[in-house]
Design a protein around this motif. Structure first.
Motif, PDB file in Angstrom:
ATOM      1  N   TYR A  83       0.804  -1.175   0.003  1.00 38.43           N
ATOM      2  CA  TYR A  83      -0.042  -0.094  -0.012  1.00 38.43           C
ATOM      3  C   TYR A  83       0.733   1.276  -0.059  1.00 38.43           C
ATOM      4  N   VAL A  84       2.196   1.245   0.192  1.00 38.46           N
ATOM      5  CA  VAL A  84       3.075   2.361   0.349  1.00 38.46           C
ATOM      6  C   VAL A  84       4.024   2.222  -0.831  1.00 38.46           C
ATOM      7  N   LEU A  85       4.701   1.244  -1.024  1.00 38.58           N
ATOM      8  CA  LEU A  85       5.556   1.045  -2.138  1.00 38.58           C
ATOM      9  C   LEU A  85       4.822   0.597  -3.643  1.00 38.58           C
ATOM     10  N   LYS A  86       3.775  -0.148  -3.203  1.00 40.49           N
ATOM     11  CA  LYS A  86       2.685  -0.294  -4.445  1.00 40.49           C
ATOM     12  C   LYS A  86       3.348  -1.173  -5.496  1.00 40.49           C
ATOM     13  N   LYS A  87       4.371  -2.002  -5.281  1.00 38.97           N
ATOM     14  CA  LYS A  87       4.929  -2.754  -6.275  1.00 38.97           C
ATOM     15  C   LYS A  87       4.979  -4.294  -5.778  1.00 38.97           C
ATOM     16  N   PHE A  88       4.268  -5.251  -6.788  1.00 38.32           N
ATOM     17  CA  PHE A  88       3.866  -6.320  -6.291  1.00 38.32           C
ATOM     18  C   PHE A  88       5.207  -7.312  -5.978  1.00 38.32           C
ATOM     19  N   ASN A  89       6.418  -6.754  -6.825  1.00 38.87           N
ATOM     20  CA  ASN A  89       7.652  -7.791  -6.615  1.00 38.87           C
ATOM     21  C   ASN A  89       8.190  -7.371  -5.229  1.00 38.87           C
ATOM     22  N   LEU A  90       8.004  -6.112  -4.623  1.00 31.53           N
ATOM     23  CA  LEU A  90       8.549  -5.848  -3.346  1.00 31.53           C
ATOM     24  C   LEU A  90       8.086  -6.599  -2.170  1.00 31.53           C
ATOM     25  N   VAL A  91       6.830  -7.124  -2.327  1.00 31.72           N
ATOM     26  CA  VAL A  91       6.088  -7.880  -1.377  1.00 31.72           C
ATOM     27  C   VAL A  91       7.009  -8.745  -0.794  1.00 31.72           C
ATOM     28  N   ALA A  92       7.736  -9.497  -1.879  1.00 33.57           N
ATOM     29  CA  ALA A  92       8.817 -10.764  -1.597  1.00 33.57           C
ATOM     30  C   ALA A  92       9.714 -10.425  -0.224  1.00 33.57           C
ATOM     31  N   TYR A  93      10.116  -9.171  -0.419  1.00 37.15           N
ATOM     32  CA  TYR A  93      11.224  -8.692   0.503  1.00 37.15           C
ATOM     33  C   TYR A  93      10.536  -8.840   2.094  1.00 37.15           C
ATOM     34  N   ALA A  94       9.221  -8.704   1.961  1.00 36.61           N
ATOM     35  CA  ALA A  94       8.537  -8.726   3.548  1.00 36.61           C
ATOM     36  C   ALA A  94       8.707 -10.066   4.010  1.00 36.61           C
ATOM     37  N   THR A  95       8.783 -11.273   3.321  1.00 35.14           N
ATOM     38  CA  THR A  95       8.918 -12.502   3.510  1.00 35.14           C
ATOM     39  C   THR A  95      10.291 -12.786   4.203  1.00 35.14           C
ATOM     40  N   ASP A  96      11.196 -12.264   3.285  1.00 32.57           N
ATOM     41  CA  ASP A  96      12.808 -12.566   3.380  1.00 32.57           C
ATOM     42  C   ASP A  96      13.057 -11.727   4.883  1.00 32.57           C
ATOM     43  N   ILE A  97      12.611 -10.666   4.989  1.00 28.36           N
ATOM     44  CA  ILE A  97      13.158  -9.871   6.188  1.00 28.36           C
ATOM     45  C   ILE A  97      12.729 -10.813   7.392  1.00 28.36           C
TER      46      ILE A  97
END
Length: 461
Positions: A363-377
């Motif tokens: 909802y802030v960055l609004k890029k679907f590929n960056l959602v993957a970083y949430a899992t990694d972190i």
């Protein structure tokens, strides 16, 4: 741990990986993106089918863990089986009513039909895993792999429809459930009646673990729910394709999880065993990102419509060592130590963190590929957070340096403009050097164990 039995489990999971490769690479080719997204919605639903025993099967798994099958009363096991059936049938009946009047979705309906046979097979596989009956477990896994293969071949050669795939999954698992369920029912003349107090005890013991496993599953699937809700159907298909590719590696992770529970149960409290298992996981799983470069080659040359998935896969695959440590070691240690409530609390904290990071990415960055970083972190935080909960899991300096080298080499090699397969070779070489320098004693010990085992086998011959 019996090496031969372990190898059988790993080999059958490798067969599963080959089927997964066929599924992951061919089905996106024969389906349009809309149909592929439809199919991945079904697989997302079915990932939650394991929670509908409400903890009873997990409780059975815990109380039988590390025991020999010959020492277990078969009439008692048959009684447990009947209790599980009653619980699951009640849950399925409620969900069926919901599918009739509220969620009128054919995908959800097939999910409801899938639950009971899946639960029967799950109960029996947990029984085999808890008691170390890996030969029988292997047979069960082979049949499951054949069902998956039949589903894939049917949609390739008969009708290119996700509905046919769902139908074969339901019917195939139903047939397997009938056969395996009959083995349990014929194993004893009568079932020993399970007292309410015992049902309550087993369920309460397993419920915490089941909820913790479900929370962990929610953690793993949370990113896909965000993609499905917030982004387009195409972006959901791209993200799901990346997750399908990642799951090829996670199949082996699950096979190792199966092997290590009875092993850790028998060596409960031995911090040297825990420390060794942790090091071996790091040494082996650090090579996983080499697989990204192989998949990059395949996608670029044969599945160019899914090239947007590569960025997601490239991010997610970094987390393989951390998700393996979490699933294989940490989760099993909580179970072996009967620390289910603690496991639930930790898993819940990680889901909250993942949720917040997913909200930020979506909802802030609004890029679907960056959602993957949430899992990694979140995986990295979990790896650090739970390392303090058990003796033998302390994070050492060589471990930190190795992971810095691991990330640095991967990111550098990834952007070099050379053929993908050469990149894979370069990454493998860099990790081998890092492990030899930083884990020299452990690497030498591993080779010595293999050498001594070969000598022992020759002596037997």
């Amino acid at each position: 741990m019996n090496i031969k039995k372990s190898l059988r489990v790993i080999l059958v999971e490798c067969f599963g990986i080959l089927i997964g490769i066929l599924s992951g690479l061919v089905i996106p080719k024969v389906f349009d993106i809309q149909s592929y997204a439809y199919l991945k919605t079904f697989t997302l639903y079915t990932s939650y089918a394991g929670m509908l025993h409400f903890g009873f099967s997990d409780g059975m798994y815990l109380i039988l863990g590390g025991r020999n099958i010959e020492d277990i009363n078969k009439e008692k096991v048959k009684g447990y089986f009947y209790v599980m059936l009653k619980i699951v049938i009640a849950a399925v009946a409620i969900l069926f009513i919901i599918s009739m009047f509220f969620i009128k979705d054919i995908v959800f309906r097939y999910f409801v039909f899938y639950i009971l046979p899946f639960q029967v097979v799950l109960f029996i596989s947990l029984l085999y895993r808890a008691t170390g009956e890996f030969n029988k477990y292997v047979v069960l896994r082979v049949v499951q792999n054949v069902i998956n293969l039949a589903s894939i071949l049917a949609v390739i050669f008969i009708v290119r429809s996700p509905i046919l795939y769902m139908q074969i999954q339901v019917v195939g698992n139903l047939l397997l459930a009938i056969v395996t369920g009959a083995l349990i029912m014929l194993s004893a003349k009568k079932a020993e009646k399970t007292k309410r107090s015992e049902i309550k005890s087993i369920t309460s013991m397993g419920f915490t673990i089941m909820i913790a496993n479900t929370v962990s599953l929610l953690f793993i699937t949370l990113d896909r729910w965000f993609i499905k809700i917030k982004f387009t159907v195409n972006e959901f298909a791209y993200y799901s394709f990346a997750v399908s590719m990642l799951s090829l590696f996670l199949v082996l992770v699950n096979s190792v999880t199966v092997l290590f529970y009875p092993y850790l149960a028998k060596n409960k409290g031995d911090e040297k065993v825990v420390s060794k298992v942790k090091k071996y996981i790091i040494l082996i799983c650090s090579f996983a990102p080499a697989g990204y470069f192989v998949l990059e080659f395949i996608v670029n040359n044969f599945l160019d419509q899914y090239i947007p998935s590569l960025e997601v896969l490239g991010i997610l695959i970094i987390g393989i060592p951390f998700i393996t440590l979490t699933n294989v070691l940490y989760a099993n240690l909580y179970k072996v130590g009967m620390r289910g409530k603690e496991y639930l609390i930790v898993a819940s904290k990680m889901v909250v963190l993942a949720f917040l990071l997913n909200v930020f990415a979506s909802y802030v960055l609004k890029k679907f590929n960056l959602v993957a970083y949430a899992t990694d972190i979140t995986l990295f935080v979990w790896y650090v957070y739970s390392s303090k909960d058990f003796k033998g899991l302390e994070i050492h300096k060589n471990e930190i340096i190795h992971f810095i080298v691991y990330l640095f080499c991967y990111e550098i090699i990834r952007v070099i403009p050379i053929p993908s397969l050469i990149k894979a070779f370069m990454f493998i070489l860099s990790i081998m050097i890092s492990e030899y320098v930083l884990f020299n004693a452990d690497v030498k010990e591993s080779f010595l164990m293999i050498k001594n085992r070969k000598k022992a086998n020759k002596t037997k011959e």
